[in-house]
Design a protein around this motif. Sequence first.
Motif, PDB file in Angstrom:
ATOM      1  N   PHE A 201       0.839  -1.183   0.000  1.00 32.76           N
ATOM      2  CA  PHE A 201       0.000   0.000   0.000  1.00 32.76           C
ATOM      3  C   PHE A 201       0.884   1.246   0.000  1.00 32.76           C
ATOM      4  N   PRO A 206      -2.099   8.788   2.092  1.00 33.81           N
ATOM      5  CA  PRO A 206      -3.066   8.512   3.152  1.00 33.81           C
ATOM      6  C   PRO A 206      -2.586   8.912   4.539  1.00 33.81           C
ATOM      7  N   ASP A 216     -11.767   9.119   6.096  1.00 31.20           N
ATOM      8  CA  ASP A 216     -11.679   8.091   5.059  1.00 31.20           C
ATOM      9  C   ASP A 216     -10.232   7.636   4.866  1.00 31.20           C
ATOM     10  N   ALA A 217      -9.298   8.580   4.898  1.00 27.69           N
ATOM     11  CA  ALA A 217      -7.888   8.225   4.763  1.00 27.69           C
ATOM     12  C   ALA A 217      -7.437   7.376   5.941  1.00 27.69           C
ATOM     13  N   GLN A 219      -9.304   5.375   7.691  1.00 28.06           N
ATOM     14  CA  GLN A 219      -9.888   4.041   7.516  1.00 28.06           C
ATOM     15  C   GLN A 219      -9.111   3.237   6.487  1.00 28.06           C
ATOM     16  N   ASP A 220      -8.746   3.868   5.366  1.00 32.18           N
ATOM     17  CA  ASP A 220      -7.959   3.180   4.340  1.00 32.18           C
ATOM     18  C   ASP A 220      -6.595   2.757   4.881  1.00 32.18           C
ATOM     19  N   ALA A 224      -5.078  -1.090   5.445  1.00 27.27           N
ATOM     20  CA  ALA A 224      -3.844  -1.539   4.805  1.00 27.27           C
ATOM     21  C   ALA A 224      -2.876  -2.172   5.792  1.00 27.27           C
TER      22      ALA A 224
END
Length: 382
Positions: A201, A206, A216-217, A219-220, A224
């Motif tokens: 990733f 992020p 959202d970042a 969470q991403d 990862a």
Amino acid sequence: MRVAGFDGFFRSDFPRLVAFLCAGGLGPGTAREVAVEAFVQETGTWPPPGDPRVAVRLTAVRLAAEQTWFDGGAPTADPPGDRLTSVVERNARGVELLSTLPETQRTVLTWSLDGFSPAAIASALGMAGTTVRSNLRHARERLKQRLGLAGREEALMTELREAEAALVNALRSALDVEEALTRVKTAATALAAPRVPAGRFGFDGPVRAAVEGDPDAAQDLLAAVQPLIVRYCRARLGGADAYSSADDVAQEVCLALLTALPGYRHQGRPFLAFVYGIAQHKVADAHRAHARNRTEAVAELPEAMDLADGPEERALRAELNRQLARLLQLLPERQREIVLLRIVVGLSADEAAEAVSSTPGAVRVAQHRALLRLRSALERRR
């Protein structure tokens, strides 16, 4: 990688460098891997400003010292029966004689037999010329007494040089020099190119967005790194009871990571090294809690039907985890961490080096030695 003169120099010097490292006390297989890594590192500044043979030897000696430190003592032997080990053992007269000398005498005589003058040795090792000459003289006197060659300096040096030449010639036949050259050039090309590890990733964007408060970042980012955290915790805590289970600890790491994100600042280290630091502390806390815990876990009735693996599959997986944990306990702490980070978590050598405050070369050598030790342990158990 295409560098003028490098291929010819490697083919000529690689067996000599392996012999040089064997004379210095490394096992043949370890000497080969250290030599490969030394050439990889030297390609970044090829050709060196001075004698390339000096440059590659100094790099190899540094790597050898780092891998000895990882083991916490003298280098361990390569597994018996290995073809390269057998070749060296049949041509080990010079290595055996050098091993009887004190460290400094052994070092300067090893360099001397490799073709370096006292002045070149003094320059390479940062020693006074008088110190080099004194140690060479004392080394020769000690060996003459051992061999019953008092007063016969020429006979001693002839025997040592013939033994060194025999070892180098044997290594030229035993080593796959072309395969080693391909490894060096492949690794050098990979190091020179900007890269993101395959399947890894991309963290920079992020991480920046998550630190700035983008949910959202965050969470991403968590999605990862969570599999890496779980694998690391399971490898370190496979034998712990239900109250400090690996998955619970992994969840604690994830929560701690989310809490720490707003204060994270990039300081030249990979983000995964930051994650690893949190995981390491949480695992240590779990080990301490497990040591204090005197309760006995009992089975609980499930709240719903379990559609996952059945009892047999879970038992087999648990036994495999216990076997892995027992094997890892055979390694020194530093090697165990490197094996977990490289193989279980999947970090690159560069990332693992940042995580444990070392160098990529030292990480690769330590990993190689750890796997040799584990393979030897498995063979003894069969």
